[in-house]
Design a protein around this motif. Sequence first.
Motif, PDB file in Angstrom:
ATOM      1  N   VAL A  24       0.869  -1.171   0.000  1.00  0.00           N
ATOM      2  CA  VAL A  24       0.000   0.000   0.000  1.00  0.00           C
ATOM      3  C   VAL A  24       0.908   1.223   0.000  1.00  0.00           C
ATOM      4  N   MET A  25       0.771   2.035  -1.040  1.00  0.00           N
ATOM      5  CA  MET A  25       1.612   3.233  -1.147  1.00  0.00           C
ATOM      6  C   MET A  25       0.793   4.457  -0.761  1.00  0.00           C
ATOM      7  N   THR A  26       1.290   5.195   0.219  1.00  0.00           N
ATOM      8  CA  THR A  26       0.616   6.404   0.686  1.00  0.00           C
ATOM      9  C   THR A  26       1.670   7.516   0.772  1.00  0.00           C
ATOM     10  N   PRO A  27       1.277   8.735   1.101  1.00  0.00           N
ATOM     11  CA  PRO A  27       2.297   9.789   1.254  1.00  0.00           C
ATOM     12  C   PRO A  27       3.332   9.440   2.330  1.00  0.00           C
ATOM     13  N   ALA A  36      -3.843   7.235  -2.594  1.00  0.00           N
ATOM     14  CA  ALA A  36      -3.086   6.028  -2.243  1.00  0.00           C
ATOM     15  C   ALA A  36      -3.065   5.142  -3.469  1.00  0.00           C
ATOM     16  N   MET A  37      -2.106   4.224  -3.487  1.00  0.00           N
ATOM     17  CA  MET A  37      -2.110   3.208  -4.540  1.00  0.00           C
ATOM     18  C   MET A  37      -1.899   1.860  -3.877  1.00  0.00           C
ATOM     19  N   VAL A  38      -2.723   0.888  -4.251  1.00  0.00           N
ATOM     20  CA  VAL A  38      -2.612  -0.454  -3.689  1.00  0.00           C
ATOM     21  C   VAL A  38      -2.124  -1.398  -4.775  1.00  0.00           C
ATOM     22  N   LEU A  39      -1.158  -2.251  -4.409  1.00  0.00           N
ATOM     23  CA  LEU A  39      -0.632  -3.237  -5.346  1.00  0.00           C
ATOM     24  C   LEU A  39      -1.079  -4.617  -4.893  1.00  0.00           C
ATOM     25  N   GLY A  40      -1.510  -5.419  -5.849  1.00  0.00           N
ATOM     26  CA  GLY A  40      -1.996  -6.746  -5.500  1.00  0.00           C
ATOM     27  C   GLY A  40      -1.611  -7.778  -6.534  1.00  0.00           C
ATOM     28  N   GLU A  41      -1.701  -9.025  -6.123  1.00  0.00           N
ATOM     29  CA  GLU A  41      -1.392 -10.133  -7.034  1.00  0.00           C
ATOM     30  C   GLU A  41      -2.485 -10.294  -8.082  1.00  0.00           C
ATOM     31  N   THR A  42      -3.665  -9.794  -7.762  1.00  0.00           N
ATOM     32  CA  THR A  42      -4.756  -9.795  -8.738  1.00  0.00           C
ATOM     33  C   THR A  42      -5.393  -8.411  -8.741  1.00  0.00           C
ATOM     34  N   ILE A  43      -6.092  -8.110  -9.819  1.00  0.00           N
ATOM     35  CA  ILE A  43      -6.791  -6.828  -9.881  1.00  0.00           C
ATOM     36  C   ILE A  43      -7.880  -6.776  -8.812  1.00  0.00           C
ATOM     37  N   GLU A  44      -8.504  -7.916  -8.537  1.00  0.00           N
ATOM     38  CA  GLU A  44      -9.572  -7.948  -7.535  1.00  0.00           C
ATOM     39  C   GLU A  44      -9.027  -7.648  -6.140  1.00  0.00           C
ATOM     40  N   GLN A  49      -0.064   7.234 -13.672  1.00  0.00           N
ATOM     41  CA  GLN A  49       0.917   6.455 -14.435  1.00  0.00           C
ATOM     42  C   GLN A  49       2.307   6.557 -13.812  1.00  0.00           C
ATOM     43  N   VAL A  50       2.674   7.745 -13.324  1.00  0.00           N
ATOM     44  CA  VAL A  50       3.968   7.894 -12.648  1.00  0.00           C
ATOM     45  C   VAL A  50       4.001   7.012 -11.400  1.00  0.00           C
ATOM     46  N   LEU A  51       2.920   6.977 -10.659  1.00  0.00           N
ATOM     47  CA  LEU A  51       2.884   6.146  -9.446  1.00  0.00           C
ATOM     48  C   LEU A  51       3.037   4.665  -9.787  1.00  0.00           C
TER      49      LEU A  51
END
Lengths: 349, 746
Positions: B75-78, B115-123, B256-258
């Motif tokens: 989870v990417m936050t400030p 925020a940006m969340v990264l996951g193994e699936t889109i769901e 896109q930069v994130l």
Amino acid sequence: MKMFDFIRPASIDEAIAAWRPGAAWLGGGTNLVDLMKTGAAQPDRLIDLGRLPGLDRIETGAEGATRIGARVGNADLARDADFARRFPMVAEALLSGASGQLRNAATVAGNLMQRTRCPYFQNPETACNKRRPGTGCDARGGVGDNYAVLGWSDDCIATHPSDFCVPLAALDAVVEVIGPNGAREIAFADFHHLPGTTPDRETALEPGELILALRLPAAAAEFAGHARYLKLRDRTSFAFATVSAAAALKIEGGIITGARLALGAVAAKPWRAAEAEALLTGHAPDAALFDRAAEAALSDAVPAHDNAWKIPIARRVAARALALAARGTPARMPALPASVFAAEEPAHV
Amino acid sequence: MSDTMSRPMRFGSNSGQPLTRRDGLAKVTGTATFAADNHPRNLLYAVCLPATIARGRVAHLDVAAAEAHPGVSHVMTPQNRPPLQGDPSEKPTMFSFRIEVLQDDTVRYAGQPIAMVLGETIEAATEGARLLNPRYETMTPRIALDQNEPEALEPGALGRPADVEHGDMQTARNSAAQGIDVTYETAPQYHNAMETHAVVAQWDGDRLILDMPSQALVLSCAGYAHFFGIPAGNVTLRSPFLGGGFGSKAIPTGPQVLAILAARMTGRPVKLMLTRQQMFGPVGHRGATRQRLRLGTDDAAALSFIDHEGVSETSSFDDFLEPAANASQGLYAAQALRSTHRGVRLDVGTPSPMRAPGEASGSAALECAMDEMAEATGLDPLEFRLRNYAETEPGTGKPYSSKALRECYAEGARRFGWSRRPLAPRQMQDADGMLVGWGMGTALFPCPMFAADARATLRADGTALFETSAADMGQGAWTALAQIAADSLGLPIEKIEFRSGNSTLPDGGIAGGSGHTATAGSALDASGRDVIRQLGSMAAADPASPLHGADNATFQARDGRIEVEGDPARGEDLAAILHRAGLEQLEGQGSAFRKPEDAENRAMNAHGAVFAEVKIDPDLCQMRVTRLVGAFAAGRIINPRLAESQLMGGMIWGVSFALHEKAQHDPRTGRIMNADFAGYHIPVNADIRDLEVITIHEDDPYVNALGIKGVGEIGITGTVGAIANAIRHATGRRIRHFPIRIEDLL
């Protein structure tokens, strides 16, 4: 979207048994899946009705009533020649809704159960008494085009978006349901609720109840010669109604012997205009009469939003629908069903 | 027309042929690979969390809940966002804006990534983003033009148009016999290309590979390189196809930069594709405008002045004013012209160029005002425009490079049947009782050229390779540019291999400003002609060649041969020259070029005239545009099928602008409440009935060697005003805002 169980029962009994609080029935999914994506609906169990036997038939019994199975597709029903001949304004309403792709996927029972397109209901970050009782109504003081002028309350100003339900209301349809406590029938007029202080209670369905079929009484087919659905909208197709009306007349010897009128997109349910119907019956059809009937249909209207303009336009739509009905049902379904521009295009063959 | 000269088409030309799209089969069979169709191994999915308020700060995010969700990896936050090497407030290229990339917890507009969340699936990533369940400290947002004071911005780069004044406004005002003073408003609109913004980002050490739809491939590489502190040459951007762009895919965007940053942080490829809802905020839009137009005429209905004051929204943190008032500068002759631009800072994402930026909104207001002025003079709207026809560019007096607008008016009016139009409104009804109205508008769009390079390689087998990093947004660059390339060597198009859509190729420039065919096409043409020039020199010096001794001749390519211009019998096969020289291939280079003296001394525009018929139910006020005829003069048309399709698309956008598009902000949160295609209406097929496009031939020896102007944007201009004017003609009602809807006509 959040995780959920997916159940695909093979029988109605299995389906009823699979239900529990937090579950949702899945028909065509054209509305529920969208709401799950936005987070406005968060069922933890989806019960797919797609394999249930016997719910995909259109049958006319000996006594003349037509029974439409819950899983019949909107497009299939509209294109059923016999059905469209007997209930032309129902077919016209169906074909004026959504898009071809959505009508192919959507089911008739799902159409009754679809939720309001109020943008505040659809977005879980806002206050909505319908989505989460007691939180308030952000639609009041907000933006949006499709708010009520009839039957709304301080708690909710949303409208029911269906086209199909408007002629069903006019024609006294009956909803056959089944649930943990057995089968029962609900008159269409009682099926959808006005919001009052419980806008979350949208229909007469009890928890765990499932729609099996819709029934149109034989008497509904008596209007086939003079029945129209008329829909104003912000674009020619693929838009919810600004205001719509289903109008049906029985005309014998130049006199209206029976009248049906219901309005769409003006209230949380399809709005049956009984006073207008009474006013029409026994008179010769003419423009002044239709204006008076339309006036009566909207006599209780009050804008719920900055939509006072909707009241005069609803009157005009009602009067025009009556006039179109009096002119007679067209021999062929217009290429632009329910449109004021129906005459602009060649008819469907 | 005295400045133009006739230049016959070359014999056997590919240009001018209505070829079908070379990428059409791939697209309809699903084999065309768009950015998000790429699935490298070990991929992570990124999902943005957009702010649901427009002004305030993020007080809390439930990061623990998101991280605890199965399948969520980061989870990417400030708080934990890795540093960027380039300041996101800086503008690395001429075509960029300050981006929002989790610099801090401030919310500046609804839809801003918080925020940006990264996951193994889109769901998993989607549910993780939902679980962040943000809490905000909110402030009252400013989202309408009347919620802040208009201010003058220092004129400068993109988005800060200068005020312009020509002639003596005071004298002109005093001399006018009559005038109008009207104000028009246009709604905020969002680009909403069919393909939403996407990226698949992969790092290999300090090299970056991006699969990303881009309207400006090489320029975008420089932009992204800046943020990540690597040389621009380390970025490879692949963009073979775009599902539309409309201006919003030429600019580096925060999401896109994130995603690229997330790929570097995790060491894994990352894919991001915005949802439709997420397109409303961080990737630009057409800002709302309020335009005051004052026009005056003398007794002969000649315009004394046009005074066009534009007020438009921009964000609280960057500048992009819709240069709407400039629409009044280049079109009608008047003693005095003034265009001013003021900005209102609102809590919205920064507006950006959107198909016909300035011209679309400005033309909408100007063409309506011209109609109002025509009505005041008692003249037919077309006659009024003809009386004020500019023979030279108003204000500057520069001659036009070419201007067949008069022919556009004549041919459009003839096809439409304009001469049968009653002057007064509300005179026409059809057999069904519908009110019928006819309106028209003038279309104008400048024809800029940008920098671009191309490479041509003639091969010994008589085929050729052309390379440039052009961008096909659906407009047909793969096809039209290949036609130009083939012509430059005099080869049939089947003998051409065309490589494009990849930043490692020579810079194909920007697909924007309606200048891509002119720009990349000129570069390709020059690269082919460079090959021909080299071959000519080789042949002239070679005693074995029929061209021997033709040192001072001009050579031309035709039918796989090179010939002496004016003496076509004297020529030789291209391949033969290579063969004799023992060369496997011969390479040529070319760049886009417009003669500086022509750029300086000539006014260059595409022109057109649009005629609209509307039918309106007199009681129910339902409207329909039943007929549109557009006649356009846009220089040399390379591919009539594609050009007409572009013009048609522009005109349909005009319908959309006039009757449909409007983002609706909640006044309390500032959030856009109709951020999807159910609520944000664009026309459907049933809204478009008869639509005719006419192209008027124009030979323009000044715009570039090929005589190409541009067709990408001009279709919107003229159309919006034509429809509003037709509504006026049908109903007698003058509506001074867009979109025009049922309730406006009650």
